[in-house]
Enzyme design. Structure first.
Site, PDB file in Angstrom:
ATOM      1  N   ARG A  97       0.788  -1.064   0.041  1.00 49.43           N
ATOM      2  CA  ARG A  97      -0.061   0.047  -0.191  1.00 49.43           C
ATOM      3  C   ARG A  97       0.932   1.233  -0.246  1.00 49.43           C
ATOM      4  NH1 ARG A  97      -2.050   1.058   4.428  1.00 49.43           N
ATOM      5  NH2 ARG A  97      -1.387  -0.741   5.673  1.00 49.43           N
ATOM      6  N   TYR A 246      -1.293  -3.345  -6.571  1.00 46.03           N
ATOM      7  CA  TYR A 246      -1.274  -4.248  -5.459  1.00 46.03           C
ATOM      8  C   TYR A 246      -2.074  -3.922  -4.231  1.00 46.03           C
ATOM      9  CZ  TYR A 246       1.635  -7.241  -2.539  1.00 46.03           C
ATOM     10  OH  TYR A 246       2.138  -8.239  -2.123  1.00 46.03           O
ATOM     11  N   GLY A 247      -2.473  -5.281  -3.889  1.00 40.79           N
ATOM     12  CA  GLY A 247      -3.487  -5.276  -2.617  1.00 40.79           C
ATOM     13  C   GLY A 247      -4.607  -4.119  -2.291  1.00 40.79           C
ATOM     14  N   LYS A 255      -9.652  -2.067   1.879  1.00 44.18           N
ATOM     15  CA  LYS A 255      -9.505  -0.803   2.541  1.00 44.18           C
ATOM     16  C   LYS A 255     -10.131   0.300   2.121  1.00 44.18           C
ATOM     17  CE  LYS A 255      -7.073  -3.550   4.848  1.00 44.18           C
ATOM     18  NZ  LYS A 255      -6.227  -3.971   6.063  1.00 44.18           N
ATOM     19  N   HIS A 275     -10.682  -2.310  11.391  1.00 40.66           N
ATOM     20  CA  HIS A 275      -9.703  -2.959  10.924  1.00 40.66           C
ATOM     21  C   HIS A 275      -9.338  -4.244  11.956  1.00 40.66           C
ATOM     22  CE1 HIS A 275      -5.075  -3.086   9.608  1.00 40.66           C
ATOM     23  NE2 HIS A 275      -5.839  -4.000   8.738  1.00 40.66           N
ATOM     24  N   SER A 297      -1.622  -3.329  10.423  1.00 41.60           N
ATOM     25  CA  SER A 297      -1.268  -4.314   9.392  1.00 41.60           C
ATOM     26  C   SER A 297       0.190  -5.061   9.812  1.00 41.60           C
ATOM     27  CB  SER A 297      -0.781  -3.594   8.309  1.00 41.60           C
ATOM     28  OG  SER A 297      -2.065  -2.743   7.828  1.00 41.60           O
ATOM     29  N   CYS A 299       0.629  -7.352  11.921  1.00 41.95           N
ATOM     30  CA  CYS A 299       0.688  -7.432  13.444  1.00 41.95           C
ATOM     31  C   CYS A 299       0.102  -8.406  14.188  1.00 41.95           C
ATOM     32  CB  CYS A 299       0.247  -6.171  14.150  1.00 41.95           C
ATOM     33  SG  CYS A 299       1.406  -4.852  13.953  1.00 41.95           S
ATOM     34  N   LYS A 301      -3.305 -10.389  12.933  1.00 37.63           N
ATOM     35  CA  LYS A 301      -4.720 -10.484  13.004  1.00 37.63           C
ATOM     36  C   LYS A 301      -4.983 -11.948  12.313  1.00 37.63           C
ATOM     37  CE  LYS A 301      -5.817  -6.786  10.873  1.00 37.63           C
ATOM     38  NZ  LYS A 301      -4.332  -6.316  10.924  1.00 37.63           N
ATOM     39  N   ASP A 322      -9.508  -9.615   8.820  1.00 37.74           N
ATOM     40  CA  ASP A 322      -9.021  -8.289   8.756  1.00 37.74           C
ATOM     41  C   ASP A 322      -9.850  -7.379   8.901  1.00 37.74           C
ATOM     42  OD1 ASP A 322      -6.513  -6.853   7.455  1.00 37.74           O
ATOM     43  OD2 ASP A 322      -7.886  -6.190   6.062  1.00 37.74           O
ATOM     44  N   ARG A 416       1.995 -11.868  -0.234  1.00 31.19           N
ATOM     45  CA  ARG A 416       0.733 -12.406   0.447  1.00 31.19           C
ATOM     46  C   ARG A 416       0.131 -13.568  -0.390  1.00 31.19           C
ATOM     47  NH1 ARG A 416      -1.721  -8.682   4.195  1.00 31.19           N
ATOM     48  NH2 ARG A 416      -0.019  -7.049   4.521  1.00 31.19           N
ATOM     49  N   GLY A 542      -0.203 -20.144  18.635  1.00 34.71           N
ATOM     50  CA  GLY A 542      -1.308 -20.991  19.338  1.00 34.71           C
ATOM     51  C   GLY A 542      -1.311 -20.941  20.789  1.00 34.71           C
TER      52      GLY A 542
END
Ligand code: GTP
Ligand code: SPV
Ligand code: MN
Length: 634
Positions: A97, A246-247, A255, A275, A297, A299, A301, A322, A416, A542
């Site tokens: 991004r 991209y993305g 987003k 988010h 982002s 981190c 999720k 997300d 990704r 886990g």
């Protein structure tokens, strides 16, 4: 060129025959589109001048046709080790991004951004005035699709027809984007039926590379990095994105729509677009709790949303990884849906140990972008060392020969996977429930190497909003930031805010002013605290179930917490540490160094004063002041 697509209704058929009549419709029946969609398409055709339009129906033959084209051209490579999986290597200058080129346009600047202190550069959204933005649009979009096909993609964010869902139509000249939109959103003719002549979010995307191309195309990935612009018009519910494939720059449902535009719709309609992942945890007694969590982002999720719990008897199921759209129902319960249909997840770090459920999700029907390829037709990235033959010859994302152990990265750090959520082995049976799932806890978090404990609970809703407003994290590769700088990322929404952040905080606080709402408890977690050698103090992944178990205990009102100046911390011994492979240094993991927190609290106050100014709700400032005083007294 004028940007006015509100052409008079009466003339539509004339325009169709005059202006579209000579334009090949490669697929679909233009006249079957709802009239408002027709008008939008005609407007875009006149401006972008594609050589044909292609109306997408989301069917498998359609995907097969596009994939075939992209394989022939070389944009995609088949990963023959799996079923219907493909590798895409982008132009290496188009990999994440681009926050510096992402704008929001409203007539009044302060609808979009807060009043920052004089001389301070605002980081909570970028505003551009309508006239200036029109100039930027006019210097890019006219003729930008020459020689290319314009795909018309009707899509639903959220289950088609759910009262919590919203519809968009994306026009794009990128068939890679089409393939990803088909995974990430629900693309189907049913969307148009449900839409009828109602309003929809207008999404226009171009790679910005008309034919004959002016710029050298690298990796069969046309783009225009120097001219990138991602423009949002919240009042008109419109997005225009140019120059990147991209993305988040190009999959406009994600987003741009589901966060920036939707946060404005949510403000207007009284709900929340965040988010956040949504997951459920069922404890050994069979009691199920739904949790949503906002981390910036890259981190954690996706990893948390589908963890394989290490504690026996616990079951986790994933609703989304997300984005969460959440609304209080008439019983005062907070209900959340995942507006997406797939996962666009960070590949590096993902393996059968850290996230086996993600691994199982992308064994078929998936696209891998900027990962490396093994000689036997598999994917490879950092983190797969132990699951890949050491002698395997590997081709990096930059197309260079490579082997495990050689210097450098095989995959781009923001590489990704794009895969259908329905393939996730632990997808929740209610993940498409039109009524959403009941959220009992909201968790904030970030990458905080120092000072911040593993978990804490806010004193109440307002205090939780304050904690969210103070979220910070180390920069990651999800955007163009470099280095490991700790950045503010309030509510994990800094790059995704659709309107004035002060007003957004007030919107959150307003739920506590309404009677009869069952407000979820709010928590903060940090998996990333390190010791003096830089080693993580908490094993993460886990093992995070142990923290969720404590969160659930608190949701049930159990007396397992002690008050601290920053919130309730777990009483020693109330997080189940049985069977951990390595002993945990509890005291270090939960310590609150006084000097660290005095500095941090003051820094947060300064940040909010600088960045949000007079738009900051008094309540947030008061709570921070109280926190400072509490530490001062220690
Ligand atoms: P976006 O898709 O960018 O919004 O990212 P995300 O928040 O979904 O992050 P994701 O789960 O993809 O994780 C990003 C990186 O953090 C990966 O490289 C993970 O391996 C790493 N990570 C995730 N969870 C943990 C954890 O519990 N501990 C540690 N140490 N690393 C983690
Ligand atoms: C993020 O950056 O938070 C992502 C990836 O989820 S992107 O879709 O590119 O925004
Ligand atoms: Mn994200």
């Amino acid at each position: 060129m004028s940007d006015n697509e509100e052409e008079p209704f009466m003339e539509i058929h004339e325009i169709v025959t005059q202006k579209l009549g000579h334009l090949p419709v490669a697929k679909g029946d233009f006249r079957c589109l709802p009239q408002k969609v027709q008008r939008w398409v005609i407007h875009a055709v006149n401006m972008c001048q594609p050589r044909a339009i292609y109306i997408c129906d989301g069917s498998q033959p359609e995907a097969d046709e596009i994939i075939h084209k992209l394989l022939e051209r070389g944009t995609l490579t088949k990963l023959k080790k799996y079923e219907n999986c493909y590798l895409c290597r982008t132009d290496p200058t188009d990999v994440a991004r681009v926050e510096s080129k992402t704008w929001i346009t409203t007539p009044d600047k302060y609808d979009t951004v807060p009043h920052v202190r004089e001389g301070v550069k605002g980081i909570l959204g970028q505003w551009m005035g309508p006239k200036e933005m029109q100039t930027e649009i006019d210097s890019r979009f006219p003729g930008c699709m020459k020689g290319r096909t314009m795909y018309v993609i009707p899509f639903s964010m959220g289950p088609i027809g759910s009262p919590l869902s919203k519809i968009g139509v994306q026009l794009t000249d990128s068939n890679y984007v089409l393939l990803c939109m088909r995974i990430m959103t629900r693309v189907s003719p049913k969307v148009l039926e449900v839409l009828g002549n109602n309003e929809f979010v207008k999404c226009l995307h171009s790679m910005g590379c008309p034919r004959p191309v002016q710029r050298k195309v690298v990796n069969h990935w046309p783009c225009n990095p120097e001219r990138v612009i991602i423009a949002h018009f919240p009042e008109e519910r419109k997005v225009k994105s140019f120059g990147s494939g991209y993305g988040g720059n190009s999959l406009l449902g994600k987003k741009c729509f589901a966060l920036r535009i939707a946060s404005v719709i949510a403000r207007d309609e009284g709900w929340m677009a965040e988010h956040m992942l949504i997951m459920s945890v069922t404890d050994p007694r069979g009691k199920e709790t739904f949790i949503s969590a906002a981390f910036p982002s890259a981190c954690g999720k996706t990893n948390l949303a589908m963890i394989q719990p290490t504690l026996p008897g616990y079951k986790v199921q994933c609703v989304g990884d997300d984005i969460a759209w959440m609304r209080f129902n008439d019983k005062g319960e907070l209900r959340g849906i995942n507006p997406e249909n797939g996962f666009f997840g960070v590949a590096p770090g993902t393996n059968f140990k850290t996230n086996p459920n993600a691994m199982r999700t992308f064994q078929k029907n998936s696209i891998f972008t900027n990962v490396a390829e093994t000689a036997d037709g598999g994917y490879y990235w950092e983190g797969l060392e132990d699951e890949t033959d050491k002698n395997m010859s590997i081709t990096t994302w930059l197309n260079q020969e490579w082997r495990i152990g050689k210097p450098g990265n095989a995959a781009h750090p923001n590489a990704r996977f794009t895969c259908p959520a329905s393939q996730c082995p632990i997808i929740h049976p209610k993940w498409e429930d039109p009524a959403g799932v009941p959220i009992s806890a909201i968790i904030f978090g970030g990458r905080r190497p120092a000072g911040v404990p593993l978990v804490l609970e806010s004193f109440d809703w307002d205090h939780g909003v304050m904690i969210g407003a103070c979220v910070k994290s180390e920069a990651t590769a999800a955007a163009e930031h470099t280095g490991k700088k700790i950045m503010h990322d309030p509510m994990a929404m800094r790059p995704f805010m659709g309107y004035n952040f002060g007003k957004y905080l007030d919107h959150w606080l307003s739920f506590n002013r309404q009677p009869n709402l069952k407000l979820p408890k709010i928590f903060h977690v940090n998996w990333f605290r390190v010791d003096e050698h830089g080693k993580f103090l908490w094993p993460g992944f886990g093992e995070n179930i142990r923290v969720l178990d404590w969160v659930i205990q608190r949701c049930e009102g159990k007396d397992v917490a002690v008050k601290s100046p920053i919130g309730y911390l777990p009483k020693k011994g109330t997080i189940n540490l049985d069977g951990l492979p390595h002993p945990i240094n509890w005291d270090e993991l939960f310590s609150l160094p006084k000097h660290y927190w005095m500095d941090d609290t003051r820094e947060s106050m300064r940040f909010l004063e600088d960045q949000v100014g007079c738009d900051l709700p008094d309540k947030i400032y008061t709570l921070l002041k109280q926190q400072e005083e509490a530490f001062d007294k220690l």
